[in-house]
Structures are given as structure tokens and as C-alpha cells.
Design a protein around this motif. Sequence first.
Motif, PDB file in Angstrom:
ATOM      1  N   GLU A   6      62.642  11.918  61.288  1.00 55.43           N
ATOM      2  CA  GLU A   6      61.250  11.994  61.714  1.00 55.43           C
ATOM      3  C   GLU A   6      60.563  10.644  61.522  1.00 55.43           C
ATOM      4  O   GLU A   6      60.889   9.901  60.580  1.00 55.43           O
ATOM      5  N   SER A   7      59.584  10.344  62.367  1.00 54.98           N
ATOM      6  CA  SER A   7      58.791   9.134  62.197  1.00 54.98           C
ATOM      7  C   SER A   7      57.395   9.359  62.754  1.00 54.98           C
ATOM      8  O   SER A   7      57.202  10.170  63.669  1.00 54.98           O
ATOM      9  N   GLY A   8      56.442   8.620  62.195  1.00 53.72           N
ATOM     10  CA  GLY A   8      55.062   8.729  62.637  1.00 53.72           C
ATOM     11  C   GLY A   8      54.111   8.329  61.531  1.00 53.72           C
ATOM     12  O   GLY A   8      54.538   8.066  60.399  1.00 53.72           O
ATOM     13  N   CYS A  97      61.960  18.045  61.410  1.00 50.14           N
ATOM     14  CA  CYS A  97      62.577  18.431  62.669  1.00 50.14           C
ATOM     15  C   CYS A  97      63.978  18.961  62.353  1.00 50.14           C
ATOM     16  O   CYS A  97      64.579  18.594  61.334  1.00 50.14           O
ATOM     17  N   ALA A  98      64.471  19.819  63.221  1.00 52.36           N
ATOM     18  CA  ALA A  98      65.753  20.464  62.949  1.00 52.36           C
ATOM     19  C   ALA A  98      66.464  20.823  64.253  1.00 52.36           C
ATOM     20  O   ALA A  98      65.834  21.068  65.280  1.00 52.36           O
ATOM     21  N   ASP A 107      70.936  24.115  61.636  1.00 53.16           N
ATOM     22  CA  ASP A 107      72.045  23.606  60.819  1.00 53.16           C
ATOM     23  C   ASP A 107      71.872  22.168  60.377  1.00 53.16           C
ATOM     24  O   ASP A 107      72.585  21.716  59.481  1.00 53.16           O
ATOM     25  N   THR A 108      70.975  21.436  60.994  1.00 53.77           N
ATOM     26  CA  THR A 108      70.773  20.035  60.650  1.00 53.77           C
ATOM     27  C   THR A 108      69.277  19.751  60.626  1.00 53.77           C
ATOM     28  O   THR A 108      68.581  20.058  61.604  1.00 53.77           O
ATOM     29  N   TRP A 109      68.817  19.167  59.525  1.00 49.87           N
ATOM     30  CA  TRP A 109      67.396  18.891  59.341  1.00 49.87           C
ATOM     31  C   TRP A 109      67.198  17.400  59.108  1.00 49.87           C
ATOM     32  O   TRP A 109      68.055  16.724  58.527  1.00 49.87           O
ATOM     33  N   GLY A 110      66.029  16.899  59.510  1.00 44.86           N
ATOM     34  CA  GLY A 110      65.614  15.585  59.083  1.00 44.86           C
ATOM     35  C   GLY A 110      65.163  15.638  57.632  1.00 44.86           C
ATOM     36  O   GLY A 110      65.039  16.710  57.042  1.00 44.86           O
TER      37      GLY A 110
END
Length: 119
Positions: A6-8, A97-98, A107-110
Amino acid sequence: QVQLQESGPGLVKPSQTLSLTCTVSGGSITVNYHYWHWIRQPPGKGLEWIGMIGYSGTIYASPSLKSRTSISLDTSMNQFTLQVNSVTPEDTAVYFCARDPPGTGLDTWGQGTLVTVSS
């Protein structure tokens, strides 16, 4: 191995728009039957699902946030984005986010990014 980041901005003023980007690496964002989610966790509270976007661009959003949120895919950058309009301090949270491939759930998260809404 797919990774999400994630970015922001970490600080947004009340009434303004929160904008976040999730960059996907190690795999395509347009792979069939995958969905891409945004989730948030306010300080001291549980996880709250915000919405998701499908590989074909179909969007589903939480009824409580639907009127203020926008989710989109940027296939050229292999990213998906979240915008929340008219934010208040109650929108302060860690935003995640995922990835949601078929049959496995998220199954995969930031790692998550903290967004604080404050003047």
C-alpha cells in the motif's frame, strides 16, 4: 510469489479525499477470477471490509461506505486504488489491500498503511 504494497499520504484533512494505491508484484492484477480487496482497521477496533474489485473491473463495496468510496484498477501499472471522499476523523485507520484468488479467501495482504484524518 505475489506481494502487495500500500502507498499514499499518511495524513488527510477532514472533508478531503483519501487516496491509496496498492501495487501488486509477482503476478498480474488481471489474472482470471481474482479479486482485490481493501480493508481497514481503526485504532482499537476490528477489521472493516471496504470493498473489492474483480479482475474484469466489477466492484462491490460495503453499504456503509459505498456512497463515499471508489475503487479502480490500473492495469498498466499493475495497481488498484481506493478513494474515500469527505473523510472524517472516524476514517482514521490502518488500511490494507489483499488478494482473493478462487477458493482460498484473502491469502496475501499488504503490510498496511496508517492514514490519519486530522486538521
